[in-house]
Write an enzyme that holds these catalytic residues in place. Structure first.
Site, PDB file in Angstrom:
ATOM      1  N   LYS A  66      20.079 -70.327  78.870  1.00 42.37           N
ATOM      2  CA  LYS A  66      21.300 -70.381  78.060  1.00 42.37           C
ATOM      3  C   LYS A  66      22.539 -70.658  78.907  1.00 42.37           C
ATOM      4  CE  LYS A  66      22.007 -66.612  75.884  1.00 42.37           C
ATOM      5  NZ  LYS A  66      22.963 -66.032  76.863  1.00 42.37           N
ATOM      6  N   THR A  97      22.582 -71.915  81.927  1.00 38.23           N
ATOM      7  CA  THR A  97      22.387 -73.240  82.507  1.00 38.23           C
ATOM      8  C   THR A  97      22.822 -74.324  81.518  1.00 38.23           C
ATOM      9  OG1 THR A  97      20.513 -72.374  83.768  1.00 38.23           O
ATOM     10  CG2 THR A  97      20.686 -74.767  83.583  1.00 38.23           C
ATOM     11  N   ARG A 121      30.407 -64.944  80.928  1.00 38.01           N
ATOM     12  CA  ARG A 121      30.476 -63.547  81.330  1.00 38.01           C
ATOM     13  C   ARG A 121      30.223 -63.425  82.827  1.00 38.01           C
ATOM     14  NH1 ARG A 121      25.905 -60.939  78.051  1.00 38.01           N
ATOM     15  NH2 ARG A 121      25.024 -62.994  78.483  1.00 38.01           N
ATOM     16  N   LYS A 125      16.075 -59.550  85.692  1.00 35.68           N
ATOM     17  CA  LYS A 125      16.544 -60.714  84.943  1.00 35.68           C
ATOM     18  C   LYS A 125      17.159 -61.778  85.840  1.00 35.68           C
ATOM     19  CE  LYS A 125      19.751 -62.025  81.244  1.00 35.68           C
ATOM     20  NZ  LYS A 125      20.726 -62.762  82.057  1.00 35.68           N
ATOM     21  N   ALA A 181      24.412 -57.944  75.721  1.00 37.62           N
ATOM     22  CA  ALA A 181      24.316 -58.111  74.269  1.00 37.62           C
ATOM     23  C   ALA A 181      23.268 -57.210  73.640  1.00 37.62           C
ATOM     24  CB  ALA A 181      24.006 -59.566  73.932  1.00 37.62           C
ATOM     25  N   PHE A 200      21.891 -63.251  75.019  1.00 36.42           N
ATOM     26  CA  PHE A 200      20.557 -63.244  74.424  1.00 36.42           C
ATOM     27  C   PHE A 200      20.497 -64.156  73.194  1.00 36.42           C
ATOM     28  CE2 PHE A 200      20.519 -59.006  76.668  1.00 36.42           C
ATOM     29  CZ  PHE A 200      19.719 -59.442  77.706  1.00 36.42           C
ATOM     30  N   PHE A 205      11.345 -78.871  80.725  1.00 35.61           N
ATOM     31  CA  PHE A 205      10.507 -78.575  81.883  1.00 35.61           C
ATOM     32  C   PHE A 205       9.576 -79.772  82.108  1.00 35.61           C
ATOM     33  CE2 PHE A 205      12.138 -74.427  81.214  1.00 35.61           C
ATOM     34  CZ  PHE A 205      11.884 -73.657  82.355  1.00 35.61           C
ATOM     35  N   TRP A 255      19.192 -79.105  84.153  1.00 34.16           N
ATOM     36  CA  TRP A 255      18.716 -78.307  85.285  1.00 34.16           C
ATOM     37  C   TRP A 255      18.355 -79.218  86.456  1.00 34.16           C
ATOM     38  CZ3 TRP A 255      14.491 -77.814  88.422  1.00 34.16           C
ATOM     39  CH2 TRP A 255      14.398 -76.640  89.183  1.00 34.16           C
TER      40      TRP A 255
END
Length: 558
Positions: free
Chosen positions: A72, A74, A95, A106, A274, A302, A383, A411
């Site tokens: 998210k 990224t 954030r 995480k 969150a 999230f 991916f 990415w």
């Protein structure tokens, strides 16, 4: 393949004062530099921009997170870079990371691959000290409360009804239940206490919802720290705490300016989780971005059931912010996991698991479009092992949801890999105006608000609570807090309260285990299931991989 930190360490950064002037028109005298590549923006300067028109606001959210990863942050960074690449003046608002996840499981919150904010090590570690200031302000209030009781307890605080907890920006399960003031009369009155993580502190929520120093001080004074024997609330202002707390937070309240790998501006400020808090960066940061750019890309924590709901029902309700569009981030890997595939099998094509797991994405898109009233794009964070058949199935199954599907490769490719996403989002904003709405009305009772979130957003049949918790909710309603929004503290991994239940379960019951009043933040927290407001470290914490080389270079930080 380079790691995230290796990519970040190879970046060619611009001095933040030059970037601020060149890209945002901020004169150097309105910045407070923290070295060459970080700075705080003065609140006085931001106040001077109030007459400018607002930019378009794009909200990034995601499917329910999985161990497979979604990307998210990224995507937020990649989309911001891509908007600048196609000629739009764009800024991202994120954030700040907490050290709990950084040293736990995480990870950080600076993006990944070639879609990162930098300096990555600074952002993921101490940054500009905002979290420390919030921690100190929270714990100052706790110390003043215990000190007041020790010196005679003029306010008549009932030590059995103290609700204010200390906080620490670290995952530490040993601090969930403790006893303080042992050792005799000189150390105060022994009592049970607890620590939360800083991201769950009401001071963090207040920090992120305040719109000025005066607003911050007023909200801090409204914090309820406990009750007297006749159950009258005791507030921070009764202890004379709000002034000193505001002093500790004075500099922290100024938003932080950094940059992406592609030298585009980014504001990073505030960091509530969150799952146990309201999950959004500061209102000040988001509103600053809206005056400094033409497009602002921000994220909620999230999935769209947690962070996006709180962004809508708490942040937007309190601030007047209104998103123009929303991007729901998903990966083929994560959707296969939601469809029952095992983690070690996610690199293999599995159309059956993908088809089953798409139900999770469908519910999140439905929430965004039909409950929040926002035009929606689905961004598939690509991916290398995603197959054409899987992408085709995903597009076919989602076609009737009126949410364009875009495969994004930021990415690996940076802005160039998200250019199609940027153009799709801009087109959506121009042709499909938002019909923004809340999940519930202010006039609904606290119980009705929680039930609306559970049944409409989580797909639950109903909510439940034991007699004690129901009585607490009713007491808050009777005491005049019924107009407050509700902040649901719940596992992020499932629409239910059972983290192991994947996909899109329905018909379950959301049990409310605990209720907390956040009178300064002006919402009521309802703790559901077994979610903890002080997380623990995993068996092998990320901290064991982080180190410093002899030449002073950080390694192992993702």
């Amino acid at each position: 393949m380079l790691s995230d930190i290796e990519i970040a360490q190879q970046a060619r950064l611009k001095r933040i004062s030059a970037l601020a002037l060149e890209r945002l028109g901020i004169p150097e005298e309105n910045l407070e530099p923290y070295g060459h590549y970080k700075a705080k923006i003065s609140l006085e300067y931001l106040d001077s921009l109030k007459g400018r028109p607002d930019a378009k606001l794009i909200l990034i959210t995601a499917i329910s997170p999985t161990p497979a990863g979604e990307g998210k942050t990224t995507t937020t960074v990649g989309l911001g870079d891509a908007l600048n690449r196609i000629g739009k003046k764009a800024l991202i608002a994120l954030r700040e990371p907490s050290l709990g996840p950084v040293f736990g499981m995480k990870g950080g919150a600076a993006g990944g691959g070639y879609a990162q904010v930098v300096p990555m090590e600074d952002i993921n570690l101490h940054f500009t000290g905002d979290f420390n200031a919030i921690q100190l302000a929270n714990n100052l209030l706790a110390a003043l409360l215990d000190n007041h009781i020790h010196h005679g307890n003029e306010l008549g605080v009932d030590v059995r009804r103290i609700t204010w907890k200390r906080v620490l920006d670290m995952n530490d399960r040993a601090l969930r239940e403790i006893v303080v003031a042992l050792g005799g009369p000189a150390n105060g009155y022994p009592r049970r206490d607890a620590f939360d993580i800083v991201a769950a502190s009401e001071v963090m929520a207040i920090f992120c919802l305040s719109q000025s120093l005066a607003d911050l001080k007023e909200r801090l004074g409204n914090i309820v720290v406990g009750y007297t024997r006749d159950q009258k609330p005791v507030r921070a202002r009764d202890l004379g705490a709000q002034g000193a707390m505001t002093v500790l937070l004075r500099d922290a309240l100024k938003p932080n300016l950094v940059q992406t790998l592609e030298n585009n501006p980014a504001i990073i400020h505030g960091g509530p989780f969150a799952n146990i808090a309201h999950g959004c960066n500061s209102v000040i940061a988001t509103k600053a971005g809206l005056k400094l750019a033409d497009y602002v890309v921000t994220e909620a924590g999230f999935g769209a059931d947690l962070g996006a709901e709180k962004f809508v029902d708490i942040k937007c309700r309190k601030s007047g912010l209104r998103p123009d569009a929303c991007v729901v981030v998903a990966t083929v890997r994560a959707l296969k996991y939601h469809g029952g595939a095992e983690l070690k099998e996610l690199d293999k094509e599995n159309l059956a698991a993908l088809e089953k797991g798409i139900a999770n994405l469908e519910r999140h898109v439905n929430n965004v479009r039909n409950h929040y009233g926002l035009p929606c794009v689905v961004s598939i964070n690509h991916f290398s092992h995603d197959t054409p058949a899987e992408i085709e199935l995903l597009k076919r199954k989602m076609a009737h949801h009126e949410a364009p599907i875009v495969v994004a490769k930021h990415w690996a490719q940076g802005a160039a890999g998200a250019e199609a996403l940027a153009r799709t989002v801009v087109d959506l904003i121009e042709r499909a105006p938002a019909d923004f709405r809340f999940v519930y009305e202010d006039s609904a009772t606290l119980w009705e608000k929680a039930r609306s979130i559970a049944t409409r957003i989580y797909g639950a049949a109903d909510i439940s609570a034991d007699t004690r918790v129901k009585a607490q909710i009713q007491k808050l309603q009777e005491d005049g807090y019924g107009h407050y929004p509700v902040c649901m503290a719940k596992t992020q991994y499932s629409f239910s309260t059972d983290a192991s239940v994947r996909g899109a379960p329905s018909g379950h019951i959301i049990n409310i285990r605990e209720v907390r009043l956040a009178a300064g933040a002006e919402f009521v927290v309802m703790v559901c299931g077994d979610i903890m407001t002080m997380p623990g470290l995993p068996k092998v914490p990320s901290a064991t991989k982080i180190d410093l080389t002899p030449d002073g270079k950080v390694v192992g930080l993702f």
